[in-house]
Scaffold this motif. Structure first.
Motif, PDB file in Angstrom:
ATOM      1  N   LEU A  17       0.951  -1.240   0.008  1.00  0.00           N
ATOM      2  CA  LEU A  17      -0.102   0.132  -0.047  1.00  0.00           C
ATOM      3  C   LEU A  17       0.768   1.240   0.160  1.00  0.00           C
ATOM      4  O   LEU A  17       0.648   2.151  -0.884  1.00  0.00           O
ATOM      5  N   GLY A 701      -6.984   6.581   4.885  1.00  0.00           N
ATOM      6  CA  GLY A 701      -6.407   6.491   3.484  1.00  0.00           C
ATOM      7  C   GLY A 701      -7.266   7.546   2.354  1.00  0.00           C
ATOM      8  O   GLY A 701      -7.498   7.149   1.377  1.00  0.00           O
ATOM      9  N   SER A 794      -2.680   3.093   7.358  1.00  0.00           N
ATOM     10  CA  SER A 794      -2.276   2.902   5.952  1.00  0.00           C
ATOM     11  C   SER A 794      -2.899   1.682   5.381  1.00  0.00           C
ATOM     12  O   SER A 794      -2.898   1.810   4.355  1.00  0.00           O
ATOM     13  N   ALA A 797      -5.529   2.556   2.828  1.00  0.00           N
ATOM     14  CA  ALA A 797      -5.258   3.548   1.492  1.00  0.00           C
ATOM     15  C   ALA A 797      -5.840   2.910   0.375  1.00  0.00           C
ATOM     16  O   ALA A 797      -6.159   3.789  -0.601  1.00  0.00           O
TER      17      ALA A 797
END
Length: 1180
Positions: A17, A701, A794, A797
């Motif tokens: 990611l 994200g 994260s 994302a």
């Protein structure tokens, strides 16, 4: 707490990611942010460094905006800021500065002293440049502001939707009728505010007359031969209006002048809306509607109905309704129709070849205007179709969705996924499902960009169409595709022609001018909203934008006259420049999911609002929690926003502001926990409007609205102001993340008129089901996040915010033009909210001690936001008043005083999280307000309400004093008229526009017998100029046996009689060139009576001799006048010799001869030659 253990497969998912963030060492933040080290060396954040904003744009490249819809904004460099500070002199617009107001610089009637301000660096580059304005826009031709941009709120039920123009009048169709302007009064002043003659929104409009109220007007077509304007309406009716409507100037207007005028006749033409009307080359009216319906209204019946008295309107309507010819029934055989049943959007009269084009979304049908036969059906790619049966797009899309749902099904050989990867997949799948449901239920599926949105006939006889992708296609008269051009990436919405030029209006507000080969001659931004209609006449090309503004562009533009007008009008700036002052109160508060007492709101806002005109309030964390955030994301997808708690806050704040008596609520926008709302004082309400909203999520994200920004854009005294409430990334170390959030919001915030809630009910059931699925997945992540795993952010994302995706996909950015930022184009931008920037290099106890000593100067140097603004990494070029109040975060709830700072286990370091930062049009501090720098603001109050204890944040308020320079559009229009009338150079240019090339015609008398064809030759005697010709029929009569003169009666729009064919009826003659026009007689039988399109008697042949007057009109390639050759055409039914006058009326010279021949062996008629006279016409 032990370091989190990440399994191998989960770590791989994280790495796929975003880059894996570096592992931070365990030490105190006071060591990590050691202030003795250079900032760029010690900043050790969770995200990589983002590039400085000064490298994001080419500083030398000028970018034009049109934020005020009048003046302009360019990306020129900012003049250097030179201010003396404590440790020296700071130079250049790229540097930061601390500025103090000059002595005795009080503002307003109470002469309040402005506060000192800190100005961030980096404001001279890219989209952060200070907008530059001018009294007259230098980036486009000067124009006649016939109807200045009205505030949207004043146009409810009255929006203009189309225009049509003659040489002396401009007509407009609106949602409640029609209106008309006389072009002779184009430069007359409007009635003004309180003039009593017009409604709000038209105070500065050129005087006009309005009709009685009707259903919304869908289309207009002028009929000059009968002095009528025909209009089609949403209720299915067609109405006729007499053109002899005149409007007196406001000071001379009487009660009779303001009385709405009534239609001449009207009838119910269609069950659905009348989408388009044309009058064919033979004077018949064609109209279209939904379901592929096309109807013809014979001119003979229309003429009879017009002869009836106004009191007999009902009889006239019945007469016309019974005469309709439904073309769809004529091309239906055994239940199979040769044309599509989709909506017919436009009709086009091909006057060159006597055809009519019917335009549907993805197909065309071409009809013979005389015989009413279907000639051809073709699609937008030019392929001929025998039958058009376009499948609904929804059905085609269904199979794709099933495939997409299988996206996450794992192969048997795949390695089992870890918990985090499975959670990520779940949240992505739920978000995708919500997006698909919203797309289908709200009708938001992707449209075919090949759909035709506009069509026009060029003077050379070619047809041009424009589609949603910006592509323009040229066709010949038989439907063969000749060429494609694409000069702009936005949808083409309208066309018009003047001379040999083609004008194109786009959804971006651009107007482009093309030559007859499709080459781009000129381009400019005409409006700040889509151009929906263009019309030419009276030496202007008029444009209508969606907001209802009407501008007239001189046909000479772009040209030397533009610079003359621009210079002269700029010199008269003092005559039409105006100034007004307004105070703006901005409040921001992170309410921590709580509610406030009325006393707290009065202390925060109500107690300081007595002298302000506008109040803007931004709240953060109005409502939070995983379930709410998931539901909020799903609601955004289907076009819903807001919450019960958010509405409670709006109502409570409105009560504190005395909303019912003093202020009026203008609008609001909520995104998850973010809420922004705006109120305007009622006494300035007439100058405030056009409110638009926007939202950009930044959380999880960039998918969820727990972090992000919500904005409002509003027009105040014709200047654009944007207010953005932000909640940026949390945690001390996330400085770069906060910077990136701001950059993301600034660049991607796109304002719109708000969500349409009328068609979202169908998707609500599935929305609730899917939002639960999305909520469960989000809740898992929320648990991880709240348990101390910030890196789990994260994983989200891959999830895109569906509502945001739907907005951005409707605005493709392909093409070479630079995409402008809505915020960058504003005259005033104010960012406020919980920015979450903290104090660094200091401990909790040290901060408490300095706060108790009110040592704010030292604390400001430890402010992350101050350091980032100095470096030009965030809020580039923006300003903030110097902070003189204690840090507003973090407090224990319900604990008063400075002793209420966080006493829990974490003991978070106090910080100025809650801020207000702004930018106006000043290139240097404390500039004077004028049309070049229209909005000059200063902060006169910036403080926190330390006595409010309902949240862990303290509310902050900031009061601005803004001086706004704007234009009196009515006065400027008068001054423009004075320039046009008195400037000798301009008068000379207009005289040159009257030039018409000298031409001759081979005859002024033509005699036809059965199916005879005579060639009429038109010769252009000019050696340098092209001549444009068009042939109309001035009137038709039957020849009387007693030899008495007959009255010539024109058909609709000077149409030809059915016994006469003229080909080509228009075209271009090159210098010293000629063109041969075939004048042919075609046998025609009259139908005695027709009821509901069914003949009621046998066909019979008309045996009377007939005469028609052909008018050959000649123009130059850019002429505002024309000359005419008059040619008498007689059809003799019997074999006797017909004698015509040797000198027909309207003719003065007899110079030549004619020739005649048979073009088809099947045509039987006389072939004996005759010698007649010709006529010469020179410059008129």
């Amino acid at each position: 707490m032990d370091a989190p253990v990440i399994e191998e497969e989960d770590e791989a998912a994280l790495a796929s990611l975003v880059p894996v963030p570096p592992r931070h060492k365990k030490h105190s933040y006071s060591v990590q942010f050691d202030h003795d080290k250079p900032l760029h060396q010690i900043r050790n954040h969770s995200l990589d460094e983002v590039p400085r904003s000064t490298t994001l744009g080419n500083a030398a490249a000028a970018v034009y905006f049109d934020s005020s819809d009048d003046e302009f904004s360019t990306g020129g460099l900012i003049p250097g800021i030179t201010e003396t500070v404590s440790d020296g002199v700071v130079n250049g617009g790229e540097d930061y500065a601390v500025v103090a107001p000059p002595p005795n610089a009080g503002v307003g009637e109470d002469a309040v002293e402005p506060l000192p301000e800190f100005i961030g660096a980096g404001g001279g580059a890219g989209i952060f440049k200070v907008p530059v304005r001018a009294a007259v826009h230098p980036g486009r031709p000067p124009c006649l502001e016939l109807r200045p941009h009205p505030l949207r709120e004043t146009q409810t039920g009255r929006f203009l939707r189309n225009i049509a123009c003659t040489e002396t009048q401009l007509w407009a169709g609106q949602e409640n009728g029609v209106r008309v302007w006389s072009l002779e009064d184009a430069y007359v002043a409007g009635c003004g505010v309180g003039g009593g003659q017009v409604q709000r929104g038209d105070e500065d409009t050129t005087p006009f007359r309005e009709s009685v109220a009707t259903s919304p007007t869908m289309c207009l077509v002028p009929d000059l031969s009968n002095k009528l304007l025909w209009s089609g309406h949403k209720d299915g009716k067609i109405r006729a209006w007499k053109m002899d409507q005149e409007q007196q100037p406001c000071e001379e207007a009487s009660d009779d002048d303001s009385e709405p005028f009534k239609e001449r006749i009207s009838w119910l033409a269609h069950r659905g809306p009348v989408n388009s009307i044309v009058i064919s080359s033979y004077g018949d009216m064609w109209s279209c509607s939904e379901g592929g319906v096309i109807k013809i209204w014979p001119w003979d019946t229309l003429e009879k109905s017009l002869l009836l008295k106004p009191a007999e309107k009902h009889m006239a309507a019945l007469l016309v309704e019974r005469s309709a010819i439904d073309l769809r029934t004529q091309v239906t055989v055994n239940g199979t129709c040769n044309i599509s049943s989709s909506e017919v959007k436009f009709l086009l009269n091909d006057s060159v070849r006597a055809k009519v084009w019917a335009v549907q979304s993805l197909s065309f049908s071409i009809w013979d205007a005389r015989s009413k036969d279907l000639l051809k059906v073709l699609n937008v790619d030019g392929q001929v179709e025998c039958r058009v049966d376009v499948l609904p797009i929804q059905d085609q899309q269904g199979g794709d969705d099933e495939t997409k749902l299988k996206f996450f099904s794992a192969s048997k050989k795949e390695k089992p996924q870890g918990f985090l990867q499975r959670s990520r997949n779940a949240i992505m799948g739920a978000a995708g499902a919500v997006r698909r449901v919203a797309t289908r239920s709200a009708g938001g599926f992707a449209e075919d960009t090949r759909k035709t949105e506009a069509i026009v006939l060029a003077v050379d006889g070619t047809i041009w169409t424009g589609n949603m992708s910006g592509q323009i296609v040229q066709w010949d008269g038989n439907g063969s595709r000749l060429r494609d051009v694409n000069h702009h990436h936005k949808p083409v919405l309208c066309f018009c022609t003047f001379g040999d030029r083609i004008y194109v209006g786009y959804a971006s507000g651009y107007i482009q001018v093309l030559d007859s080969d499709g080459k781009l001659m000129a381009s400019w931004v005409s409006h700040n909203e889509p151009v929906i209609k263009l019309a030419a006449g009276g030496g202007f090309v008029f444009s209508l934008a969606t907001h209802g503004g009407v501008r007239g562009w001189y046909v000479t533009s772009p040209g030397p006259m533009d610079n003359i007008i621009r210079t002269e009008l700029s010199h008269k700036e003092a005559l039409y420049a105006r100034q007004d002052n307004v105070r703006i109160l901005i409040g921001t508060w992170n309410v921590g999911q709580g509610r406030a007492s009325h006393g707290a709101l009065m202390s925060w806002l109500g107690s300081v609002s007595s002298d302000v005109g506008i109040v803007v309030v931004g709240l953060q964390e109005v409502d939070m929690g995983a379930g709410f955030l998931a539901m909020s994301a799903a609601k955004e997808t289907v076009g819903l926003e807001g919450s019960v708690v958010g509405q409670w806050w709006i109502d409570a704040i409105g009560k504190a502001l005395d909303e019912k008596n003093t202020f009026e609520r203008m609008g609001s926008r909520q995104l998850a926990g973010l809420l922004i709302s705006l109120w305007a004082r009622k006494k300035i309400r007439t100058h405030v409007g056009d409110l638009d909203v926007a939202a950009v999520p930044c959380g999880f994200g960039r998918a969820i609205g727990n972090k992000g920004g919500v904005g409002l854009r509003i027009r105040v005294y014709d200047r654009i102001m944007c207010f953005v409430n932000c909640h940026l990334a949390a945690h001390l170390e996330a400085v770069n993340r906060r910077n990136a959030d701001f950059n993301h919001i600034f660049r991607l915030m796109v304002f719109s008129k708000g969500q349409n809630l009328s068609n979202t009910a169908a998707g609500m059931v599935l929305f609730l089901i899917l939002s639960c699925s999305l909520g469960f997945s989000t809740y898992l992540f929320w648990l991880l996040y709240s348990s101390g795993f910030p890196w789990a952010l994260s994983l989200a994302a891959g999830v895109s915010t569906t509502a945001y995706t739907l907005k951005t996909t409707t605005n493709p950015t392909t093409g070479t033009e630079e995409v402008k930022s809505d915020l960058a184009a504003a005259d005033l931008i104010a960012f406020f909210g919980d920015f979450n920037y903290r104090l660094f290099g200091i401990t909790y106890d040290e901060a408490r001690d300095l706060i108790s000593q009110r040592s704010f100067d030292w604390l400001r140097e430890r402010d992350q936001l101050r350091q980032e603004m100095k470096a030009g990494k965030v809020f580039q070029g923006m300003r903030e008043a110097l902070i003189t109040f204690p840090p507003t975060y973090k407090f224990d709830k319900n604990r008063p005083g400075l002793g209420g700072y966080d006493s829990g286990e974490k003991k978070r370091i106090p910080a100025w999280c809650d801020r207000v930062i702004y930018r106006d049009t000043q290139a240097s501090p404390f500039s004077e307000s004028n049309l070049q720098c229209p909005v000059v603001s200063s902060v006169i109050m910036y403080e926190a309400c330390m006595d409010v204890i309902e949240s862990d944040h303290k509310p902050v308020r900031c009061k601005f004093h803004a001086t706004i320079a704007h234009v009196d559009k009515s006065v400027r229009r008068q001054e423009l008229g004075n320039i046009i009338r008195t400037n000798e150079k301009i008068r000379s240019i207009f005289e040159d526009l009257k030039f018409v090339p000298e031409t001759t015609v081979s005859t002024n008398n033509i005699i036809l017998q059965s199916q005879d064809t005579v060639i009429l030759t038109i010769t252009n005697a000019s050696t340098t100029s092209k001549a444009l010709f068009s042939i109309l029929c001035g009137g038709v009569t039957f020849v009387k046996d007693d030899g008495e003169d007959s009255d010539y009666t024109p058909r609709g729009s000077f149409g030809l009689p059915r016994w006469l064919e003229v080909t080509p009826a228009a075209g271009i003659i090159s210098p010293e060139g000629t063109v041969d026009v075939k004048v042919h007689h075609e046998d025609f039988q009259t139908m005695e009576e027709c009821v509901d399109g069914i003949p009621q008697s046998w066909w019979c042949e008309d045996t009377r001799d007939k005469e028609a007057i052909l008018l050959v009109n000649i123009r130059g390639s850019c002429s505002t006048t024309w000359t005419s050759h008059s040619i008498k055409v007689r059809h003799c039914y019997s074999a006797r010799v017909c004698l015509l006058e040797s000198k027909p009326k309207h003719l003065t010279k007899n110079l030549g001869g004619s020739r005649r021949y048979q073009t088809d062996k099947s045509r039987h008629g006389s072939t004996r030659p005759r010698t007649e006279d010709s006529v010469s016409r020179g410059k008129g």
